[in-house]
Motif scaffolding. Sequence first.
Motif, PDB file in Angstrom:
ATOM      1  N   GLN A   1       0.824  -1.197   0.000  1.00 49.57           N
ATOM      2  CA  GLN A   1       0.000   0.000   0.000  1.00 49.57           C
ATOM      3  C   GLN A   1       0.866   1.259   0.000  1.00 49.57           C
ATOM      4  OE1 GLN A   1      -3.228   0.248  -0.398  1.00 49.57           O
ATOM      5  NE2 GLN A   1      -3.164   2.475  -0.265  1.00 49.57           N
TER       6      GLN A   1
ATOM      7  N   LEU B   1       2.351   1.878  -3.402  1.00 49.32           N
ATOM      8  CA  LEU B   1       1.348   2.414  -4.322  1.00 49.32           C
ATOM      9  C   LEU B   1       1.140   3.909  -4.075  1.00 49.32           C
ATOM     10  CD1 LEU B   1      -0.753   1.876  -6.523  1.00 49.32           C
ATOM     11  CD2 LEU B   1      -2.391   1.292  -4.738  1.00 49.32           C
ATOM     12  N   GLU B   2       1.072   4.309  -2.802  1.00 58.26           N
ATOM     13  CA  GLU B   2       0.876   5.717  -2.471  1.00 58.26           C
ATOM     14  C   GLU B   2       2.061   6.564  -2.925  1.00 58.26           C
ATOM     15  OE1 GLU B   2       0.171   5.752   1.701  1.00 58.26           O
ATOM     16  OE2 GLU B   2      -1.848   4.904   1.553  1.00 58.26           O
TER      17      GLU B   2
ATOM     18  N   PHE C   1       4.077   5.849  -5.391  1.00 59.82           N
ATOM     19  CA  PHE C   1       4.043   5.890  -6.856  1.00 59.82           C
ATOM     20  C   PHE C   1       3.035   6.929  -7.343  1.00 59.82           C
ATOM     21  CE2 PHE C   1       2.044   4.368 -10.799  1.00 59.82           C
ATOM     22  CZ  PHE C   1       3.151   4.400 -11.640  1.00 59.82           C
ATOM     23  N   ILE C   2       1.850   6.935  -6.731  1.00 65.94           N
ATOM     24  CA  ILE C   2       0.802   7.874  -7.154  1.00 65.94           C
ATOM     25  C   ILE C   2       1.207   9.312  -6.823  1.00 65.94           C
ATOM     26  CG2 ILE C   2      -1.579   8.596  -6.737  1.00 65.94           C
ATOM     27  CD1 ILE C   2      -2.265   5.636  -6.325  1.00 65.94           C
ATOM     28  N   ASP C   3       1.791   9.522  -5.637  1.00 65.63           N
ATOM     29  CA  ASP C   3       2.219  10.867  -5.252  1.00 65.63           C
ATOM     30  C   ASP C   3       3.274  11.415  -6.200  1.00 65.63           C
ATOM     31  OD1 ASP C   3       0.529  10.907  -3.135  1.00 65.63           O
ATOM     32  OD2 ASP C   3       2.016  10.306  -1.643  1.00 65.63           O
TER      33      ASP C   3
END
Length: 684
Positions: free
Chosen positions: A675, A678-679, A681-683
Amino acid sequence: MSLIQEKIHTTNQPKPNKQKSRCRRISWVVLILLAIVTIFFFADEMSTSRLQSQTISRYASTLTYSVEPGISTAIHYPETGPFDKRLGYNSLPTILNRLQHSSFSVEQQAQFSPALLDYSKRGFFTPYPEKSQAGLVINDCRAEPIYRNSFSQRSYSDFTDIPSLVVQTLLFVENKGLLSNQHAKINPAVDWPRFIKAALSQAGKALEVQVDSVGGSTLATQLEKYRHSPNGLTLSAKEKLRQMISASVRAYQYGPQTLTARQDIVLTYLNSVPLSGAPGYGEVNGIGDGLWVWYGANFNNVSRLLAQDDEQDENLDEQGLALRQVLSLMIAQRRPSFYLTRGRMQLSTLTDSYLRLLAQDGLINPQLRDAALAQQLTFRDFKEDSAVITVDHNKGLQVARNRLSHLLDYSMYDLDRLDLSASATLQYDLQQQVTQYLYRLAEPDFAKDIGLLGERLLTPENTQNVNYSFTLFERGQHHAKVRIQTDNTGQPFDINESSKLELGSTAKLRVITTYLEIIAELYHRYVNHSNEELRQLDLDRQDLLSLWAVDYLLHSPDRNLTDMLQSALERRYSANTSERFFTGGGMHSFRNFRKEDNDRNPTLNEALRESINLPFVRLMRDIVRYSIYLNENRTQLLINDQDPRRQEYLSRFADREGQVFLLRFWRKYQDKDEQARLEIFIDG
């Protein structure tokens, strides 16, 4: 005759049933006596803790550690627990690994005794003097603190500093007999009557019998729970047992007498009890911080009011509000995220109930009770009155924190809460003086005095529009040390490290410096060569700097370095703008500041003094060529496209570039769960 004797013998024997009955009665008497003795023993032990105080204290005395040189070979790091996570203890293996890969070394580390190593590996919490206040501390080069961020920030320094009313209120709410003087060796980890009631309550729930829920926690076990248990919770009977054993060992660590340990429990609890998280402030720990964050109350003022022996009519309302605030926080710790946000009405109602019970028990008088009941809890409006902790925008300090954050892979918020001390190379007093000087440059009168106003310089109206930065290095034996790094922006953004500037004419000084260093390098390389040896040198015709240096030495009778450097500054370079130059961005053309300079052929001294661009562009090309042709193998690779070593060179370059990229990517996502990755990567 024998028949008569046999008959008499048989008649005199007792009946079997009567014998068994007598044995049974004796057995019951013995069992009852044993039960009475056992009950008496356990009752005495529950009230005095005589046996466990001796046994546990002897065992606890073996749980020792010492700080020894080098990396520890006998240590067990904590695995979970909010306290261990916040202070960075459970991340020590990762932190040490990162530091060692960044050229740091471990000079000293704790070595556990065999008993302590075995104890901690069994899952019990390591007993040591835990800190109620901890956070990031940064010292300058003279060991003077330039940054200190302790959490909790408002706390009692000693048990004697706590107002008696605060202690009595806490014990009434949580653990009434904790500080009893009746038995000096009592185990503070277990309140037996309460524990038995809690056990019966849990048994009733298991049997689906309707009973009132009772908690068996003491303040000692609560400390273990919210510091070291997973997520600060008790999710099983096994976890509760671990808390009780760990708290017992901690209480008897310094001997059978526990009064001091029990006072420390009260002090530590008040200074560290978790009270949820607040906007802009983050995690709140301790009654002192809780008063300020949630109610905007002054901790010292509240303590002063509650320390008064006799309630004064003129400040009875203030005293009542102070008591209500403290009592509400003691109650709120049971469900802080609820009571301090959505459940404020329920918290107020519970506080009223406890105020009446305190008066009923004689801990407060009716006047103070009524004064407290008449007050209302007013929570801080975080939009209007922020609880954000401001950080000094000192640039050197910001750089130190940023580097620590990157080095340890911690956010600024988490970094500030680590139990960590670091030393910077900055000299803080000098840093402050330079910073103040840079700010004064924005004052028109001061700018005029030092010659910043004038033609092609500044005007009084635009002195405030210029940002200045300054960095000072001190050369050491093996490396340079940053002593000053500052600017006058007044913002977190750091010009020195976080900006890319088109330096323009400022870069000319760097080019001249590099050029003169090369000339000095060539001087030392060839000064001892004879004229014949100099003539036989096979230099590339494009390496103009080496060719000039050799020619100068051939025609210089004394071969003096100072004269050679001065002559190097008198070399002439064309200022013509018609030529195009190959740069990292492709083919490029350049212009001079003044068109009148385009047809000139100035010396480097003249070009530096008058800031003429094209001579410096051509000088930089010569510097690049010098660095290329300095290495013969590299020269051959660049000349011959078919050289078989060219592919090897390019492969090695691509491999190195790839390693840098992949290592940066790996460090970004290492030690993160799915998780978190993923955060991130998105940020990004």
